[in-house]
Design a protein around this motif. Structure first.
Motif, short mmCIF file in Angstrom:
data_model
loop_
_atom_site.label_atom_id
_atom_site.label_comp_id
_atom_site.label_asym_id
_atom_site.label_seq_id
_atom_site.Cartn_x
_atom_site.Cartn_y
_atom_site.Cartn_z
N ASN A 1 21.86 22.39 2.15
CA ASN A 1 22.07 23.41 2.94
C ASN A 1 20.94 24.57 2.63
O ASN A 1 21.21 25.61 2.41
CB ASN A 1 23.40 23.95 3.05
CG ASN A 1 23.63 25.20 4.17
OD1 ASN A 1 22.92 24.80 5.45
ND2 ASN A 1 24.46 25.74 4.18
N ARG A 2 19.66 23.88 2.52
CA ARG A 2 18.51 24.81 2.45
C ARG A 2 17.77 24.92 3.61
O ARG A 2 17.91 24.08 4.81
CB ARG A 2 17.47 24.26 1.21
CG ARG A 2 18.42 23.98 -0.01
CD ARG A 2 17.23 23.29 -0.81
NE ARG A 2 16.89 22.21 -0.79
CZ ARG A 2 15.86 21.63 -1.12
NH1 ARG A 2 15.10 22.10 -2.20
NH2 ARG A 2 15.25 20.26 -0.56
N PRO A 3 17.13 25.71 4.09
CA PRO A 3 16.18 26.06 5.12
C PRO A 3 15.51 24.83 5.51
O PRO A 3 15.53 24.40 6.79
CB PRO A 3 15.40 27.35 4.83
CG PRO A 3 15.90 28.04 3.81
CD PRO A 3 16.54 27.24 2.69
N ASP A 4 14.76 24.14 4.65
CA ASP A 4 14.19 22.84 5.01
C ASP A 4 15.22 21.82 4.47
O ASP A 4 15.30 21.54 3.37
CB ASP A 4 12.88 22.91 4.10
CG ASP A 4 12.30 21.39 4.56
OD1 ASP A 4 12.77 20.62 5.11
OD2 ASP A 4 10.94 21.30 4.01
N PRO B 1 19.83 28.24 12.08
CA PRO B 1 19.70 28.93 10.88
C PRO B 1 21.21 29.50 10.56
O PRO B 1 21.59 29.86 9.50
CB PRO B 1 18.67 30.13 10.91
CG PRO B 1 18.54 30.30 12.46
CD PRO B 1 18.98 29.07 13.09
N LEU C 1 23.04 28.22 7.46
CA LEU C 1 22.60 29.01 6.23
C LEU C 1 23.79 29.99 5.46
O LEU C 1 23.76 30.25 4.46
CB LEU C 1 21.25 29.25 6.02
CG LEU C 1 20.27 28.41 6.39
CD1 LEU C 1 18.93 28.99 6.52
CD2 LEU C 1 20.18 27.35 5.39
N SER C 2 24.48 30.72 6.57
CA SER C 2 25.35 31.64 6.23
C SER C 2 26.56 30.90 5.92
O SER C 2 27.60 31.80 5.68
CB SER C 2 25.34 32.68 7.33
OG SER C 2 25.85 31.99 8.60
N ASP D 1 18.38 21.96 15.06
CA ASP D 1 19.12 22.90 13.82
C ASP D 1 19.05 24.18 14.21
O ASP D 1 18.21 24.81 15.05
CB ASP D 1 18.20 22.80 12.59
CG ASP D 1 18.60 23.18 11.55
OD1 ASP D 1 19.88 23.37 11.33
OD2 ASP D 1 17.75 23.20 10.53
#
Length: 270
Positions: free
Chosen positions: A239-242, A79, A82-83, A77
């Protein structure tokens, strides 16, 4: 006025549908050649089929949509997703154990998530020759025929996909469940597709589930009229951090609130 979003979703569905069909064929061919099997951290197996399908899907889908993000069980994964407004959410092979053992209950689920909601989804189950698909607002289909969730309105004798032992927990001592019929299928995505098609009345799991296992099934089930939430009735966001949902209740519309009511004392794991 032309709805550009709907056009985009339709185009995305066509893209991921063909990709899922090709991925299923690749998985079958790789198994016939002989699988290489490893064990991941946590103890679950991963095969050469999982990895080759992941590579195929990542290369093809991101080549077609380079501005989309990527979330897959078999890719580390990042980050970066997330953008991104839109991302692909993929499980190359959901139900790897069934796939390895030549049982039919595995599938290739692919979803497109936009602003936290699934807008296009496909679940392809090669060995039962079933392909489920949906776009937001367009209904759900299996092998190009419309499907509809069950209209059952009582839990008694309901057909449930899940582990029968979960309803025996002490949380339910004050309000025991009525008799229900439980069955198992390896792949979570395929369980949700079967609820969408009305073959089962609900799928239930009270532990966290990864987005790649449930994102495609979420849209297909909802577009077929089913209700999807965690066991406290909270809607899902993606599409959240977790990249996990707290639990799974996917059920005929009249059953979902009955299940949530019985689960009110069960703590949320995430």
């Amino acid at each position: 006025m032309i709805d550009r979003s709907k056009q985009d979703w339709d185009a995305d569905l066509a893209l991921i549908r063909q990709a899922a069909l090709d991925a299923g064929a690749l998985a079958v061919a790789e198994r016939e050649r002989g699988l290489k099997i490893e064990t991941k951290i946590g103890g679950s197996p991963v095969t050469s089929g999982d990895l080759k399908v992941d590579a195929l899907l990542k290369d093809r889908l991101l080549a077609a949509r380079p501005d989309y993000g990527w979330l897959s069980e078999e890719t580390a994964d990042s980050p970066d997703r997330l953008s991104r407004r839109r991302i692909f959410v993929v499980d190359p092979i959901d139900g790897t154990v069934a796939y390895m053992k030549r049982k039919p209950w595995w599938c290739v689920p692919i979803a497109v998530v936009e602003d936290g909601a699934v807008v296009a989804a496909v679940i392809h189950a090669p060995e039962v020759e079933e392909t489920y698909a949906a776009v937001r607002g367009g209904g759900a289909r299996r092998n190009d025929r419309p499907i509809q969730a069950s209209d059952l309105d009582t839990l008694e004798d309901a057909s449930i996909l899940g582990d029968a032992r979960l309803i025996e927990a002490h949380w339910f001592d004050d309000e025991p469940w009525p008799p229900m019929r439980f069955e198992k299928r390896n792949a979570l995505a395929y369980r949700m597709a079967l609820v969408a098609a009305g073959a089962f009345d609900a799928a239930l799991a009270l532990t966290p589930k990864w987005d790649w296992d449930v994102a495609a099934g979420c849209l297909i089930a909802e577009e077929a009229g089913a209700k999807v939430s965690d066991h406290h009735g909270r809607p899902w966001r993606f599409n959240r951090p977790d990249p996990r949902q707290a639990s799974l209740v996917c059920a005929a519309p009249a059953l979902q609130p009955l299940i949530v009511q019985r689960c009110k004392n069960v703590p949320l794991s995430s």
